[in-house]
Scaffold this motif. Sequence first.
Motif, short mmCIF file in Angstrom:
data_model
loop_
_atom_site.label_atom_id
_atom_site.label_comp_id
_atom_site.label_asym_id
_atom_site.label_seq_id
_atom_site.Cartn_x
_atom_site.Cartn_y
_atom_site.Cartn_z
N TYR A 119 0.83 -1.21 0.00
CA TYR A 119 0.00 0.00 0.00
C TYR A 119 0.86 1.25 0.00
N LEU A 120 1.86 1.30 0.92
CA LEU A 120 2.77 2.43 0.97
C LEU A 120 3.57 2.54 -0.32
N GLY A 121 3.91 1.39 -0.88
CA GLY A 121 4.65 1.40 -2.14
C GLY A 121 3.84 2.03 -3.26
N GLN A 122 2.54 1.73 -3.28
CA GLN A 122 1.68 2.31 -4.30
C GLN A 122 1.56 3.82 -4.11
N ILE A 123 1.43 4.25 -2.84
CA ILE A 123 1.36 5.68 -2.56
C ILE A 123 2.66 6.36 -2.96
N GLY A 124 3.79 5.73 -2.60
CA GLY A 124 5.08 6.28 -2.98
C GLY A 124 5.23 6.40 -4.47
N SER A 125 4.69 5.43 -5.21
CA SER A 125 4.76 5.48 -6.66
C SER A 125 3.94 6.64 -7.20
N ASN A 126 2.78 6.90 -6.60
CA ASN A 126 1.95 8.03 -7.02
C ASN A 126 2.63 9.36 -6.76
N LEU A 127 3.40 9.43 -5.66
CA LEU A 127 4.06 10.69 -5.27
C LEU A 127 5.36 10.93 -6.03
N VAL A 151 7.80 24.65 -2.90
CA VAL A 151 6.44 24.24 -3.24
C VAL A 151 6.05 24.98 -4.52
N SER A 152 5.70 24.23 -5.54
CA SER A 152 5.33 24.80 -6.84
C SER A 152 3.93 24.32 -7.20
N SER A 219 16.41 29.06 -5.92
CA SER A 219 17.51 28.98 -4.96
C SER A 219 18.40 30.20 -5.06
N SER A 220 18.68 30.66 -6.29
CA SER A 220 19.52 31.83 -6.50
C SER A 220 18.84 33.09 -5.96
N LEU A 221 17.55 33.22 -6.21
CA LEU A 221 16.83 34.40 -5.73
C LEU A 221 16.74 34.43 -4.21
N ALA A 222 16.35 33.29 -3.61
CA ALA A 222 16.15 33.24 -2.16
C ALA A 222 17.47 33.17 -1.39
N GLY A 223 18.53 32.72 -2.06
CA GLY A 223 19.82 32.62 -1.39
C GLY A 223 19.92 31.46 -0.42
N VAL A 224 19.16 30.39 -0.67
CA VAL A 224 19.18 29.21 0.21
C VAL A 224 19.29 27.96 -0.65
N PRO A 225 19.92 26.89 -0.14
CA PRO A 225 19.97 25.63 -0.88
C PRO A 225 18.65 24.89 -0.76
N LEU A 226 18.12 24.43 -1.87
CA LEU A 226 16.86 23.70 -1.85
C LEU A 226 17.13 22.21 -1.86
N SER A 227 16.56 21.50 -0.88
CA SER A 227 16.78 20.06 -0.73
C SER A 227 15.63 19.23 -1.25
N HIS A 228 14.45 19.85 -1.39
CA HIS A 228 13.28 19.08 -1.81
C HIS A 228 12.39 19.93 -2.73
N LEU A 229 11.61 19.23 -3.53
CA LEU A 229 10.64 19.88 -4.42
C LEU A 229 9.29 19.20 -4.25
N VAL A 230 8.25 19.99 -4.08
CA VAL A 230 6.88 19.49 -4.01
C VAL A 230 6.08 20.19 -5.10
N LYS A 231 5.56 19.41 -6.03
CA LYS A 231 4.77 19.95 -7.13
C LYS A 231 3.31 19.54 -6.95
N GLY A 325 -3.34 11.36 -4.30
CA GLY A 325 -2.89 10.61 -5.47
C GLY A 325 -1.79 11.30 -6.23
N SER A 326 -1.84 11.20 -7.54
CA SER A 326 -0.79 11.76 -8.38
C SER A 326 -0.92 13.26 -8.57
N GLY A 327 -1.86 13.90 -7.86
CA GLY A 327 -2.00 15.35 -7.92
C GLY A 327 -0.86 16.06 -7.23
N MET A 328 -0.06 15.32 -6.48
CA MET A 328 1.13 15.88 -5.83
C MET A 328 2.32 15.00 -6.16
N ARG A 329 3.43 15.62 -6.54
CA ARG A 329 4.66 14.90 -6.85
C ARG A 329 5.79 15.47 -6.01
N THR A 330 6.64 14.61 -5.49
CA THR A 330 7.74 15.09 -4.66
C THR A 330 8.83 14.04 -4.57
#
Length: 499
Positions: A119-127, A151-152, A219-231, A325-330
């Motif tokens: 179940y978690l694997g399926q959720i992880g695949s959607n994300l 967050v985009s 990252s260049s504008l904010a002056g911080v390193p970005l470690s993650h992306l959430v779409k 579901g697949s409405g969020m990717r990260t």
Amino acid sequence: MGLFSKRRSARTLRQTSRRANGSVIGSHVAPRAGRGGRGMNAGSVSFRSNRRASRAVRGEVSNVAAPAAHAAAGVRRTRSYQGFEVSANRSRRARGVAVALGIVLALAAVAGGVASFIYLGQIGSNLELRDSDARSALVAAEKDKPRYALVSMELGAATAEGANSGPDLLAVVRADPGQKTLALLVIPAETWVNLGEAGGGPIRDAARQGDAALVKAVSSLAGVPLSHLVKVDERGLLRMVEAVGGVDADVPEEVDDPLAGHAYLAAGRQHIDADSVLTLLRATNLSKQGLTQAQIQGAFLAELIAKTFGAGDARLSTALLDRIGSGMRTDVSSGDLLKGADAFAALSAGDIPVSVVPGSTSVSTNLATKGVSRFLIDEDAWSQVRAAFMEGGRAELDPAVASDVSGRTVEVRNGAGITGAATAAADALEQAGLKVTSVGNAEQQVFTETLVVYDGDLQPEAEAVVRALGFGRAVKGLGYYAYQADLLVIIGGDYRPIS
């Protein structure tokens, strides 16, 4: 076999025979009068064969007749084994049942674990971030240091006229698991930045080159390193808002934008549901346009995060992730998202500082770019906002620094005789959000420095115009200058070309 062993064997056989005689029932043969004798009673028992009789003499009894008194009482039952073995069998059966039950429970637990894993694997695949080059630009977070995530959101449009390419909401989330704090920095999607070979353009356009390009630009504008992306797309946002039952948020002014959606929202705190959220976040016909829109987006996002990661039925869970579901990717795993819900469960929206990149929106009037909106950053205020955000707080800006000139009127005069200076300055001021009412020459071409003239309490706006030009000085009119607009700009000898 030794003497001792023979005696022990004979004694064991006699004890076995006595115990057998006392345990069996259902016989027609009368017992011996004396039970205390040492002799065996095999001679008084009838057997079907000599072999069984011989075994009985030796004490190897497996089926014998018990007292006739029992028969007289109407009892006639036969046991296959001695009474002392029955209890042992019961114990063995009990142990067998316990072992079997344990095995069944263990198998059920394993099956449940496997099902949860799938179940978690399926959720992880959607994300999962599919077909994305974001990881090439993301930077691993340092241990025990705050980490930053982008967050985009792509919110779509109610009409073709209102459609834009790229994300409509951009926010950097500062997460400090050690201190259990969150902070938000919202970047207007129309923020004008250098896009490299593509030249200048709104930061949303960086996404045309891929997720990695967008991550690098933010990252260049904010002056911080970005470690993650959430779409998040339009569908994912709607599912999220529906799953948590809507969000209560402050709306600073009424929202009524046909290009954004059909909903009408009055000013004040109110419940935002799936029917109105898109209108709220898309709307741009606001008093300060991009700045107000970013403030609305930030306030809503803080409320949504607090409700999703907080306690209660709406709290982030595998079921909620499944509904999104697949409405969020990260790139963040479902397990880490659930851990985050535990780490920041105590936060409310008021505990999440929201900062917005300061600046103002201008709409180009040039023929080539007519109608294009640009959000121009107020650099002096931005340095304060960025520093406060990197510390996990929100900047309290000096009113003179934080002033917004959107919608203010200005007259521009050439007071130094430099060809084209007034026109170039007027174009720059329009891009900064001012409305230029007239452009011309001053009565005298003797000004050695540029003056931004103001009256009343408009000094903050005059200072903002000086920053927009990059040169000049703000002065109070005191009746010495004649003009009809809010501000007057007289170009002097300190003029330099405006990029």
